[in-house]
Every structure is written in C-alpha cells, then in structure tokens.
Design an enzyme around this catalytic site. Structure first.
Site, short mmCIF file in Angstrom:
data_model
loop_
_atom_site.label_atom_id
_atom_site.label_comp_id
_atom_site.label_asym_id
_atom_site.label_seq_id
_atom_site.Cartn_x
_atom_site.Cartn_y
_atom_site.Cartn_z
N ASN A 121 0.88 -1.20 0.07
CA ASN A 121 0.11 0.17 0.06
C ASN A 121 0.75 1.30 -0.03
O ASN A 121 0.31 2.17 -0.41
CB ASN A 121 -1.04 -0.01 1.27
CG ASN A 121 -0.22 -0.26 2.32
OD1 ASN A 121 0.22 -1.25 2.73
ND2 ASN A 121 -0.33 0.70 3.30
N SER A 167 -11.08 -4.90 0.14
CA SER A 167 -11.96 -3.61 0.57
C SER A 167 -12.65 -2.94 -0.72
O SER A 167 -11.95 -2.66 -1.62
CB SER A 167 -11.23 -2.73 1.63
OG SER A 167 -11.11 -3.09 2.99
N HIS A 189 -13.69 -0.07 -0.93
CA HIS A 189 -13.19 1.29 -1.07
C HIS A 189 -11.94 1.57 -1.78
O HIS A 189 -11.73 2.92 -2.43
CB HIS A 189 -13.50 2.33 0.07
CG HIS A 189 -12.18 2.25 0.99
ND1 HIS A 189 -11.17 3.14 1.15
CD2 HIS A 189 -11.76 0.92 1.73
CE1 HIS A 189 -10.52 2.42 2.00
NE2 HIS A 189 -10.90 1.40 2.37
N THR A 232 -26.48 -8.65 10.58
CA THR A 232 -27.55 -8.46 9.37
C THR A 232 -26.70 -7.93 8.25
O THR A 232 -26.04 -6.91 8.31
CB THR A 232 -28.56 -7.43 9.76
OG1 THR A 232 -29.45 -8.01 10.66
CG2 THR A 232 -29.58 -7.27 8.40
N CYS A 268 -3.90 4.47 7.10
CA CYS A 268 -4.14 3.67 8.38
C CYS A 268 -2.96 3.76 9.28
O CYS A 268 -3.17 2.80 10.32
CB CYS A 268 -4.49 2.39 8.05
SG CYS A 268 -6.03 2.24 6.80
#
Length: 372
Positions: free
Chosen positions: A143, A193, A195, A232, A318
């Site tokens: 990354n 992920s 996004h 859910t 991050c």
C-alpha cells in the site's frame, strides 16, 4: 481538484451509487427474511458473490462479507492463533496485519527479511518453515510502495513444504487492478476492501477456500448470516461493491495508469533534484508511486500541495503515528525518509494534471529547501 491519494480511498463509481440506491429503495428487506421481499434482497447478495467469484476464480460460496480488509485480516490471523502456533509474515504489512499479529497469541511471529524495495527474501522464507507454522500472511501489492510480491512462487514453496499451512494474502491494493485469481496464486485466504476499487466504504470481504473453512473462527456470534462475522448483511453496500468491482475490471485501465506512473517518474527526474524513488521499477502496481525528497518535511510539502488543490499522502492513511515502520523496513536513508510522498493514481487522472502537479511540486520543494 487533483486527487492523487487513491491508495487511501477512491471515489465511488456512479453505477455503484445507483446500485446502492436501488437496493435501499427497492430491496430493503432483511436478506435473511424468508418472505419474498427478503428473498429479493438475498438475491442481490447471491449476485454479488457470483460477480466477485468470477473475478477471483473462486466458488461463490467461498466469499464472505466483512466491514473491510481490516476485519478480514483480523479474522484470518486470529483464527490461526494459538500458544503452540507459529506465523510467518513480513515487516512491510499493512497496519491491520501487523497490529493483529501483535495482539494475538502465537508461539512466535517470524518477520521475513526484504530488500530495499520490499521484495521478501525467499531463502529466509524457506529457512523458517517448520511443522509449527500454521499461517503465512503476505501483502500482495504494498500500500505504500506498490511492490507486487510473487505470491504464486511464495505459495508454492509454502505448500510444497506443508500443504496444511494456510496461505493468506492481503489483496486490498490489488483487487480489480491486477490478477487476483486465487487458484493461480494458490492461496487459501484473501482479504479485500471495496473503497480501494471505487466501491463504498465500510464493506469488503474475505475469500476462504472451502478446505480451510473449518479453521476459521467467528469474530462475532449471534446470527448465521456470514458464519465468520455474524450480523444483518448490509446488502445495498455489498451489491454496490460488486458493481464497482465489475466497473473497475471493465475499465481495463492498467496500461493507462502505468503510463501515468512512468510519466510522473520522468517529470520528477527532469525537474527535481536530490530524491529517491522507493517504488520498484519492476513488479510494481502502477497505481502507487512513493518518492522521498531530501531536505523536506513531507507534512509541510503535503499542505503546500493542498493549498494548490492537489491531494497526496505522506504514507498509509491507516498508520498515523507510525509512518516510519515501512520506511525503516526498507532501510530508506534518513536523508529522504522525512520527505516521503505517496502519489496514487486512478484511471481518471491525466498527464495534464501531472504537468501542473510537477510545477507546483518543484516550486514548493525549492521554497522549503530555501528556508531549511
């Protein structure tokens, strides 16, 4: 605005937004409900699984949805933990892998050596395999530097030693951009992920090869929707993720983005002095370019670019407060490590934008160096 921080997050595709809005408006029932309206929601989940499975070459029922790669990485690593178990990983993993190993009980966590571009030492891997090794976790496309590991080679070494060792990769920066065929890569677990490929935030997934599902432990208990992470299902976001992944694949932009990456390297070479490129010149993701500038504070440069409506990063979004871990693992000269900027591209960026960026970058660096 010129946005060159796509490794942190991407702008959601319009088709993904429309897919989410349709699901929220026309199929909002709980996907676990057994009435026909609930089945409509459940069908969107089935379609989403199939789209993702088609991209990675897996079976649809091997796709499990999570809040993102961070949760997926934590599920993988916590599942194989144990006081008698050994894990092998690298020193340049995403913080969600690095921190997960730090916070789970293992007999030992072995961090493989790497070269100055982050390619892991294959001999180090071979020398550390043992009967107590239960999982190997390697980031596929880094990354911060874009370094692409030879996952197939790594996996084949691991599986040749012991086919029961679980091979896990973090494919967050790879999904939709380079091949993530789980069979060709020979991996058991793969995190991603939405996004990062123009999908919504807060949703992602974990591919789990059927043969290792019995080794995966739930992180949440209560319902039976996802087995490994109860709750859910957020099917509107999941459906939007699948549509975004399909759009990313259909865009077929790899060569175009690679052209941008090479163009930016040339612009820097021809206009800026005293710098180092941390990204490799082979086996790299063109979506990421890490450059260190001497006599610069990256935060100062970042904000000067921001004042001109140019948005970049000084490293992983991050890893706030821990930005030097990757650079230290790459043994980046301290002369350059304080001035590292990450440019990360997408298919909508243009060379004209980069021409403007280099002009602002050159003026900003010269101004900072005059006063330092």
């Amino acid at each position: 605005m010129i946005y060159l921080d796509n490794a942190a997050t991407t702008k959601i595709y319009k088709k993904a937004q429309d897919a989410r809005a349709m699901a929220e408006d026309q199929a909002f029932a709980n996907s676990s409900s057994i009435h026909s309206f609930g089945m409509k929601s459940n069908n969107l989940l089935k379609e989403s699984r199939q789209i993702i499975a088609n991209v990675i070459g897996s079976k649809a029922d091997e796709i499990y949805f999570t809040k993102g790669a961070t949760e997926a990485n934590n599920i993988a690593i916590s599942s194989l933990s144990g006081e008698y178990n050994i894990a092998i990983t690298s020193s340049i993993e995403h913080s969600s892998v690095y921190a997960s190993y730090k916070n789970n009980i293992y007999k030992d966590v072995i961090y493989l050596k790497n070269d100055s571009h982050g390619f892991i030492d294959i001999d180090c891997l071979k020398n550390n395999l043992s009967e107590d090794v239960k999982i190997v976790s390697i980031i596929y496309a880094n990354n911060e530097t874009g370094t692409i590991q030879d996952i197939r080679k790594i996996s084949n070494i691991v599986k040749s030693y012991n086919k029961d060792i679980v091979m896990h990769i973090d494919a967050t920066q790879a999904m939709g951009k380079i091949s993530c065929d789980v069979n060709k890569l020979n991996v058991d677990l793969m995190s991603f992920s939405a996004h990062k490929f123009h999908g919504p935030k807060g949703v992602g997934g974990l591919y789990v090869r059927k043969e290792v599902l019995n080794k995966i432990k739930p992180v949440l208990y209560g319902g039976y929707q996802q087995v490994i992470s109860s709750g859910t299902d957020n099917h509107p976001e999941i459906y939007a993720m699948a549509i975004a992944l399909k759009e990313q694949i259909d865009a077929d932009e790899f060569n175009y983005v690679n052209d941008l990456n090479q163009y930016m390297r040339e612009l820097i070479k021809n206009n800026i002095s005293d710098y180092i490129i941390n990204s490799p010149d082979h086996d790299y993701s063109p979506y990421v370019l890490s450059v260190g500038f001497a006599k610069i504070k990256s935060e100062v440069l970042l904000h000067m670019l921001e004042n001109k409506d140019i948005f970049v990063s000084s490293g992983s979004a991050c890893s706030k407060g821990n930005n030097n871990r990757i650079l230290e693992a790459l043994n980046v000269d301290s002369k350059y490590s304080d001035g590292v900027i990450r440019f990360s591209f997408n298919g909508e960026n243009t060379k004209e934008e980069l021409d403007y960026v280099i002009d602002v970058l050159k003026d900003s660096i010269e101004e900072i160096r005059r006063v330092m």
